[in-house]
Design a protein around this motif. Structure first.
Motif, PDB file in Angstrom:
ATOM      1  N   LEU A  69       8.664  -4.123  -0.223  1.00 31.34           N
ATOM      2  CA  LEU A  69      10.018  -4.571  -0.536  1.00 31.34           C
ATOM      3  C   LEU A  69      10.055  -5.301  -1.873  1.00 31.34           C
ATOM      4  CD1 LEU A  69      12.974  -5.010   0.278  1.00 31.34           C
ATOM      5  CD2 LEU A  69      12.248  -7.071   1.495  1.00 31.34           C
ATOM      6  N   ILE A  70       9.095  -6.216  -2.095  1.00 32.40           N
ATOM      7  CA  ILE A  70       9.050  -6.966  -3.363  1.00 32.40           C
ATOM      8  C   ILE A  70       8.751  -6.023  -4.520  1.00 32.40           C
ATOM      9  CG2 ILE A  70       7.731  -8.713  -4.630  1.00 32.40           C
ATOM     10  CD1 ILE A  70       7.506 -10.260  -2.006  1.00 32.40           C
ATOM     11  N   ALA A  71       7.833  -5.087  -4.312  1.00 33.52           N
ATOM     12  CA  ALA A  71       7.505  -4.133  -5.371  1.00 33.52           C
ATOM     13  C   ALA A  71       8.724  -3.293  -5.748  1.00 33.52           C
ATOM     14  CB  ALA A  71       6.356  -3.235  -4.923  1.00 33.52           C
ATOM     15  N   SER A  72       9.473  -2.833  -4.748  1.00 32.40           N
ATOM     16  CA  SER A  72      10.667  -2.035  -5.038  1.00 32.40           C
ATOM     17  C   SER A  72      11.724  -2.865  -5.747  1.00 32.40           C
ATOM     18  CB  SER A  72      11.237  -1.447  -3.744  1.00 32.40           C
ATOM     19  OG  SER A  72      11.654  -2.466  -2.858  1.00 32.40           O
ATOM     20  N   THR A 127       1.226   2.088   0.656  1.00 30.37           N
ATOM     21  CA  THR A 127       2.555   2.545   1.058  1.00 30.37           C
ATOM     22  C   THR A 127       3.556   2.680  -0.087  1.00 30.37           C
ATOM     23  OG1 THR A 127       3.324   0.280   1.496  1.00 30.37           O
ATOM     24  CG2 THR A 127       2.261   1.453   3.315  1.00 30.37           C
ATOM     25  N   PHE A 128       3.306   2.023  -1.231  1.00 28.07           N
ATOM     26  CA  PHE A 128       4.323   2.042  -2.276  1.00 28.07           C
ATOM     27  C   PHE A 128       3.877   2.697  -3.571  1.00 28.07           C
ATOM     28  CE2 PHE A 128       7.079   0.179  -5.601  1.00 28.07           C
ATOM     29  CZ  PHE A 128       8.316   0.553  -5.080  1.00 28.07           C
ATOM     30  N   ALA A 181       1.665  12.825  -5.580  1.00 27.83           N
ATOM     31  CA  ALA A 181       1.253  11.421  -5.538  1.00 27.83           C
ATOM     32  C   ALA A 181       0.654  11.074  -4.179  1.00 27.83           C
ATOM     33  CB  ALA A 181       2.444  10.514  -5.846  1.00 27.83           C
ATOM     34  N   LEU A 182       1.249  11.587  -3.102  1.00 28.14           N
ATOM     35  CA  LEU A 182       0.688  11.363  -1.763  1.00 28.14           C
ATOM     36  C   LEU A 182      -0.697  11.997  -1.637  1.00 28.14           C
ATOM     37  CD1 LEU A 182       3.868  11.935   0.423  1.00 28.14           C
ATOM     38  CD2 LEU A 182       2.602   9.795   0.197  1.00 28.14           C
ATOM     39  N   ALA A 183      -0.865  13.184  -2.232  1.00 27.02           N
ATOM     40  CA  ALA A 183      -2.176  13.834  -2.208  1.00 27.02           C
ATOM     41  C   ALA A 183      -3.200  13.002  -2.965  1.00 27.02           C
ATOM     42  CB  ALA A 183      -2.076  15.236  -2.814  1.00 27.02           C
ATOM     43  N   GLY A 184      -2.802  12.451  -4.104  1.00 23.70           N
ATOM     44  CA  GLY A 184      -3.707  11.593  -4.863  1.00 23.70           C
ATOM     45  C   GLY A 184      -4.087  10.338  -4.091  1.00 23.70           C
TER      46      GLY A 184
END
Length: 447
Positions: free
Chosen positions: A377-380, A250-251, A267-270
């Motif tokens: 959330l933590i990654a962002s 998701t991120f 990026a979504l395609a990848g």
């Protein structure tokens, strides 16, 4: 029929779960009042988070019911709850038509979906494993994660279709409802399949033990905590790399967009390519575990691969090019697939049938809520604070702890079997054969 009911239902559950997050930015302004589109989106995402909050409560409360009344019943109710939630989301009029009833209906839908998701995973895992013969349990158990990976891919594809083919006006007014409506229709199919499926033979043998069947759920839970603490810890550790799964699923496209300026669409395609690889590798690993064993080749190698690769993969992402992104996402999905292909079966084999769903549900849902649900959330937060590589450090640290726990896992696969203590005295020959050829799962943890 039984395997189809398990896998199709699992696919429907997670398709419906992911589609909300993917389309929240589209429908939020129609349903949630706010001073700006950003505030409406925050309200939509907070409502989405409610589903994660409810999941562990559902896992603790409903899982014992699956150990008492049957996996099939709980699985049918679970997909029914997800179906009703999806139909509510698809049919709720906008805020301009019914006012605050619109966000309240969305909240109700997410509560129903959270209860459904919180009771689905462990029930489906137990059902799939218990329907597999001794030499195919790894394959059958892996199909649950293959189905969830395929559901993530399908939800991503459906989101891409409606956002790319409809005009902005049509998408925001009615087009976003289409994926939810499709999920609701598929859910009805899943309910029919599960209502007509057979109960697992191992569960049927277990419930004929009158002592196990008559205990109230509170006593079952206390006994689970007192008699199987080690299995609960191992089950939690087997689920904890979900922090990496949710980050990658998701991120990662957003991470690449924010840190390197990559186009979000590419990026979504990848990521879709990586998910396709995952769907292929997961059942292959599950089937292979039936031949060479589960503990050493898969959770240990998968976790070690995550520890070794995550940091350099995110460093590699700093280089431009679509090929670089595909290399990064596919490499991550490969090591995640090695872990995913086997952990459901190991979790099921750590517990006897009488407390199997309760054991998996208690450990798995708490871990998913605390680590999986908070991962994006933590990654962002790491990215926003100017420390993007902190994402890799965070994931690696959690997986490294899991790797240490994996070294304590017993070998539950291959040729190891045991005689169950739940075989009814008057069982027929076929029932006896089904109940005595089970992988190792002790009735009480030993050092």
């Amino acid at each position: 029929m039984n395997i189809l009911a398990g896998t199709v239902g699992h696919f429907i559950e997670w398709y419906d779960w992911y589609i909300y997050g993917l389309l929240a930015a589209v429908f939020s302004i129609q349903i949630f009042p706010g001073s700006s589109p950003a505030m409406s989106l925050i309200s939509a995402l907070l409502t989405y988070a409610v589903g994660f909050v409810v999941r562990p409560l559902s896992g603790v409360i409903i899982s014992p019911l699956a150990d008492r009344y049957g996996r099939r019943v709980v699985m049918a109710v679970a997909v029914g709850g997800m179906t009703v939630g999806s139909l509510i989301l698809a049919l709720t009029p906008p805020f301009s038509a019914i006012g605050y009833a619109a966000p309240l209906l969305f909240l109700l839908a997410r509560v129903l979906q959270g209860i459904s998701a919180g009771s689905e995973s462990q029930s489906a895992i137990a059902y799939m494993v218990e329907n597999g013969s001794t030499d195919r349990r790894g394959l059958f158990g892996s199909l649950s994660n293959a189905a969830s990976g395929l559901a993530t891919l399908a939800a991503t594809g459906m989101g891409a279709i409606v956002t790319s083919t409809l005009s902005t006006h049509d998408l925001e007014t009615w087009g976003w409802r289409i994926p939810f409506a499709i999920g609701g229709v598929l859910g009805i199919v899943g309910m029919l399949l599960r209502s007509r499926a057979d109960e697992s033979p191992e569960f049927e043998a277990a419930v004929e033990d009158s002592a196990a069947d008559s205990k109230p759920e509170t006593l079952r839970l206390r006994e689970l905590l007192s008699r199987h603490p080690r299995a609960l810890l191992q089950t939690a550790a087997l689920s904890a790399p979900a922090v990496a799964y949710y980050t990658w699923a998701t991120f990662l496209p957003t991470y690449a967009h924010l840190t390197t300026g990559r186009d979000l669409g590419s990026a979504l395609a990848g990521n879709a390519i990586g998910l396709g690889v995952l769907v292929i590798i997961v059942p292959l690993c599950g089937a292979l575990s039936d031949r060479i064993g589960r503990r050493k080749p898969f959770p240990i190698i998968g976790a070690a691969g995550m520890v070794v690769l995550f940091y350099p993969l995110l460093l590699l992402l700093q280089h431009p090019g679509f090929g670089v992104y595909v290399t990064v996402t596919v490499s991550g999905w490969v090591v995640l697939a090695i872990w995913q292909g086997v952990y459901p079966t190991i979790q099921a084999e750590l517990f006897p049938a009488a407390v199997r769903v309760s054991g998996i549900g208690l450990a798995h849902q708490i871990v998913i809520a605390t680590l999986g649900g908070t991962a994006p959330l933590i990654a962002s937060s790491f990215v926003e604070s100017g420390h993007p590589m902190g994402v890799a450090v965070y994931m690696t640290a959690i997986v490294m702890i899991c790797l240490i726990v994996y070294l304590t896992l017993p070998e539950t696969g291959c040729q190891v079997t045991h005689t169950t203590d739940t075989t009814p005295p008057a069982a027929s020959g076929s029932q006896v054969m089904l109940s005595i050829t089970k992988p190792t799962a002790s009735t009480k943890d030993t050092p």
